[in-house]
Design an enzyme around this catalytic site. Sequence first.
Site, PDB file in Angstrom:
ATOM      1  N   HIS A 133     -21.869   5.764 -14.601  1.00  0.00           N
ATOM      2  CA  HIS A 133     -20.478   6.218 -14.643  1.00  0.00           C
ATOM      3  C   HIS A 133     -20.438   7.708 -14.334  1.00  0.00           C
ATOM      4  CE1 HIS A 133     -16.437   7.129 -16.050  1.00  0.00           C
ATOM      5  NE2 HIS A 133     -16.193   5.840 -15.956  1.00  0.00           N
TER       6      HIS A 133
ATOM      7  N   ASP B  85     -15.826  -5.248 -21.664  1.00  0.00           N
ATOM      8  CA  ASP B  85     -14.952  -4.105 -21.934  1.00  0.00           C
ATOM      9  C   ASP B  85     -15.319  -2.967 -20.986  1.00  0.00           C
ATOM     10  OD1 ASP B  85     -13.651  -5.347 -24.172  1.00  0.00           O
ATOM     11  OD2 ASP B  85     -15.504  -5.003 -25.307  1.00  0.00           O
ATOM     12  N   LEU B  86     -14.428  -2.611 -20.094  1.00  0.00           N
ATOM     13  CA  LEU B  86     -14.701  -1.655 -19.035  1.00  0.00           C
ATOM     14  C   LEU B  86     -15.197  -0.326 -19.592  1.00  0.00           C
ATOM     15  CD1 LEU B  86     -14.527  -1.040 -15.986  1.00  0.00           C
ATOM     16  CD2 LEU B  86     -12.187  -0.228 -16.392  1.00  0.00           C
ATOM     17  N   ASP B  87     -16.382   0.092 -19.122  1.00  0.00           N
ATOM     18  CA  ASP B  87     -16.979   1.384 -19.468  1.00  0.00           C
ATOM     19  C   ASP B  87     -17.205   1.563 -20.964  1.00  0.00           C
ATOM     20  OD1 ASP B  87     -16.988   2.109 -16.778  1.00  0.00           O
ATOM     21  OD2 ASP B  87     -14.997   3.002 -16.894  1.00  0.00           O
ATOM     22  N   GLU B  88     -17.317   0.451 -21.700  1.00  0.00           N
ATOM     23  CA  GLU B  88     -17.509   0.534 -23.142  1.00  0.00           C
ATOM     24  C   GLU B  88     -18.864  -0.034 -23.570  1.00  0.00           C
ATOM     25  OE1 GLU B  88     -15.487   1.951 -25.363  1.00  0.00           O
ATOM     26  OE2 GLU B  88     -13.986   2.491 -23.865  1.00  0.00           O
TER      27      GLU B  88
END
Length: 297
Positions: free
Chosen positions: A204, A238-241
Amino acid sequence: MSNHQLSAYANQATLVVHGPDQPGIVAEVSALIARHGGNIVSLDQYSDAHSDGEFFQRVVLHVPDFSAVMPAIRSDLEETIGARTRFGLKWALNDRSVPKRLAILSSKGDHCLLDLLWRHRRGELPVSVQMVVSNHTVSADDVRSFGIPFFHVPSQSGADKSQSEARILEILKGNVDFVVLARYMQILSDDFIHQVGVPVINIHHSFLPAFIGAGPYKKAKDRGVKLIGATAHYVTKDLDEGPIIEQDTVRVTHADTVADLERRGADVERDVLSRAVRWHAQDRVIRSGNHTIVLHN
């Protein structure tokens, strides 16, 4: 990895153990290794509490003629410390001379992709790169110059990506042990993450959880940040989690332009992703809930 590098790991294995902490685990594991004529080369362990905590251990062991005795060791592990024993531990035993099979997904940005391929060619990553899959063709010639198969799977327009994801799954199934998103600019569906059946690592382009979403460097510039960074994490629904593997930062100043931030950020992304890939391939990363334990010895 070269044949010479693989030969250095002959008859070596990594044993990863994880579960509820209690007295006797280290002694039991050590005795088990000794029973099979093994020698402990290195060992790292961590417990997150003095009582009622979680225990994490990574052992590198050498066993003469390991491939022949590996089934017996696996059976002994399950009967001695496995889920149905009083220890109730999860464990994984992997042959160090067999590199994990990696697939890389990428888009137009190639700095992370080419860095991984370069490090792989230099023998810095203990993996076997099986393929690169991209929704663009701009990097096809560069990838093939490394002797790596390249697959072009265009992304569908709109929210429904099921056809392109189905094609990627068809290519990956049974051929890889983990997947890396090297700036793959598509959001993977929950169904894809479930069906791929192997860990997926993402890089990311910011220091999560700050500046999530598009244009992180513009947002960072507008906020006048003094640090920028990158985060490598496992992909979940869960996006970017997902659980974070590695992060790093670099100092910047008010004089840096957006282009400066992008250039310096790309350097951090390359380093963070390569470390995450290396540590995963070396069985150093243990997932526990939504965080990770990274054992370095």
